[in-house]
Design a protein around this motif. Structure first.
Motif, short mmCIF file in Angstrom:
data_model
loop_
_atom_site.label_atom_id
_atom_site.label_comp_id
_atom_site.label_asym_id
_atom_site.label_seq_id
_atom_site.Cartn_x
_atom_site.Cartn_y
_atom_site.Cartn_z
N GLN A 342 -11.62 42.90 -19.02
CA GLN A 342 -11.62 41.44 -19.00
C GLN A 342 -11.41 40.91 -17.58
N LEU A 343 -10.50 41.53 -16.84
CA LEU A 343 -10.22 41.09 -15.48
C LEU A 343 -11.39 41.39 -14.55
N LEU A 344 -11.99 42.57 -14.70
CA LEU A 344 -13.15 42.92 -13.87
C LEU A 344 -14.31 41.97 -14.13
N ASP A 345 -14.48 41.59 -15.38
CA ASP A 345 -15.53 40.63 -15.71
C ASP A 345 -15.27 39.28 -15.04
N TYR A 346 -14.00 38.87 -15.02
CA TYR A 346 -13.64 37.62 -14.38
C TYR A 346 -13.86 37.71 -12.87
N TYR A 347 -13.41 38.82 -12.26
CA TYR A 347 -13.56 38.99 -10.81
C TYR A 347 -15.03 39.02 -10.39
N SER A 348 -15.89 39.55 -11.28
CA SER A 348 -17.31 39.68 -10.91
C SER A 348 -17.97 38.34 -10.62
#
Length: 351
Positions: A342-348
């Motif tokens: 979820q966090l990686l998706d947000y950072y992307s």
């Protein structure tokens, strides 16, 4: 080390006790065990386990309950992971299906989700934001000798803080200096910049010490330093009270309630628990291994999650010693991977 039969009996005592919360006797074990042994043999093996301090007798029954030492043996040698329900991924996706405005919103939400899933007290520490890179650093002059310092980082976070200027310094003077700082720190991590010395900053400014540069120097130390630390979110505090086994001891209950109102006390426990703990594993400390006597009937589970270049965070659970460890450990391993995604998706979105 125990014999295979002793390990099987200890494991079964723990499993039955965790389900029933009642002392386990030899007759119950005969019905539960998958091997054919007599009641006398079971009693003999239970006596040996008791001598070793792995199980203990309660005053109210002839049955036995696991000791903390027994739980530790179980965790170190006998625990086996449990398969997660097939619909868990879909359930987590549904719970995370929100419009998040910043990282803290995701981390805070994750603490609630984990608490709801387990009925325990959940702690989630945000990723180590010192690894985020600086996108922009500006100041905006305001009226009455005030200015606002604005720091934008690669995770999409925007931090701002108000400062008052001395009468003999103008916002315009500082803006020219800030432009030099912005050019120098842009693209660097917060960890790098927070480690700059006063001499390094003055070298970047390329000016002699004067009132404006000294004010900016103090401002820089203030702006960059507080952003180094991660933030701890807590949810399900009342679950800790629900699991409290000695409600007749009002002093202890009051102390426990006060402890819950200071989540920073748990921060050191959680970070210490995760120290040298590799990612994708769960570390368990039992009550007698925790420094607070108030938590002697609880266990603290911690796991580190990885978010690529954005650093690591921590997921933790505080629940009763007799929790179903197989399920909880498997759930935490699964949950922290989902949180990292979820966090990686947000950072992307900010690359």
């Amino acid at each position: 080390m125990l014999s295979k039969r002793q390990e099987l009996i200890l494991k079964m005592i723990i499993n039955v006790f965790n389900k029933t919360q009642q002392p386990v006797g030899s007759k119950t074990l005969m019905d539960e065990l998958t091997i054919q042994v007599s009641s006398a043999t079971i009693r003999n093996e239970m006596a040996k386990l008791e001598e070793l301090g792995l199980i203990e007798k309660t005053h109210s029954s002839s049955g036995r309950v696991p000791s903390n030492q027994g739980y530790r043996y179980y965790l170190d040698y006998l625990l086996q992971p449990t398969d997660m329900p097939e619909n868990l991924h879909e359930k987590l996706q549904m719970n995370f299906n929100h419009q998040f405005q910043k990282i803290d919103d995701i981390v805070s939400r994750s603490a609630k989700i984990l608490s709801d899933l387990t009925s325990y007290t959940a702690f989630v520490a945000s990723p180590e934001i010192q690894f985020c890179r600086i996108t922009e650093f500006r100041i905006v002059p305001l009226s009455n000798h005030q200015m606002m310092a604005i720091l934008v980082t690669s995770d999409g976070d925007v931090k701002n803080q108000l400062y008052r200027l001395p009468d003999d310094v103008s916002g315009g003077e500082l803006e020219a200096l800030v432009e030099k700082i912005n050019t120098a720190v842009k693209g660097k991590t917060l960890h790098e910049v927070s480690g700059y010395s006063s001499e390094q900053f003055m070298s970047i400014l390329g000016v002699k010490e004067d009132t404006a540069s000294l004010i900016l120097l103090q401002l820089l130390k203030d702006v960059f330093k507080p952003t180094e630390t991660d933030q701890l979110f807590v949810n399900g505090e009342l679950n800790l009270l629900n699991n409290y086994s000695s409600f007749d001891d009002l002093d202890n209950l009051k102390s426990l309630y006060q402890l819950l109102s200071h989540p920073e006390i748990f921060s050191d426990l959680i970070h210490e628990n995760s120290l040298n703990n590799p990612a994708f594993s769960v570390h368990v400390r039992l009550g007698d291994e925790l420094p607070l006597d108030l938590l002697k009937d609880y266990s603290l589970l911690t796991a580190t999650y990885e978010v690529g270049d954005f650093g690591n965070g921590i997921v933790a659970l505080l629940g009763p010693t007799n929790m179903p460890y197989s399920q909880m450990i498997s759930l935490m391993n699964y949950f922290k991977e989902e949180l990292a995604d979820q966090l990686l998706d947000y950072y992307s979105k900010f690359r």
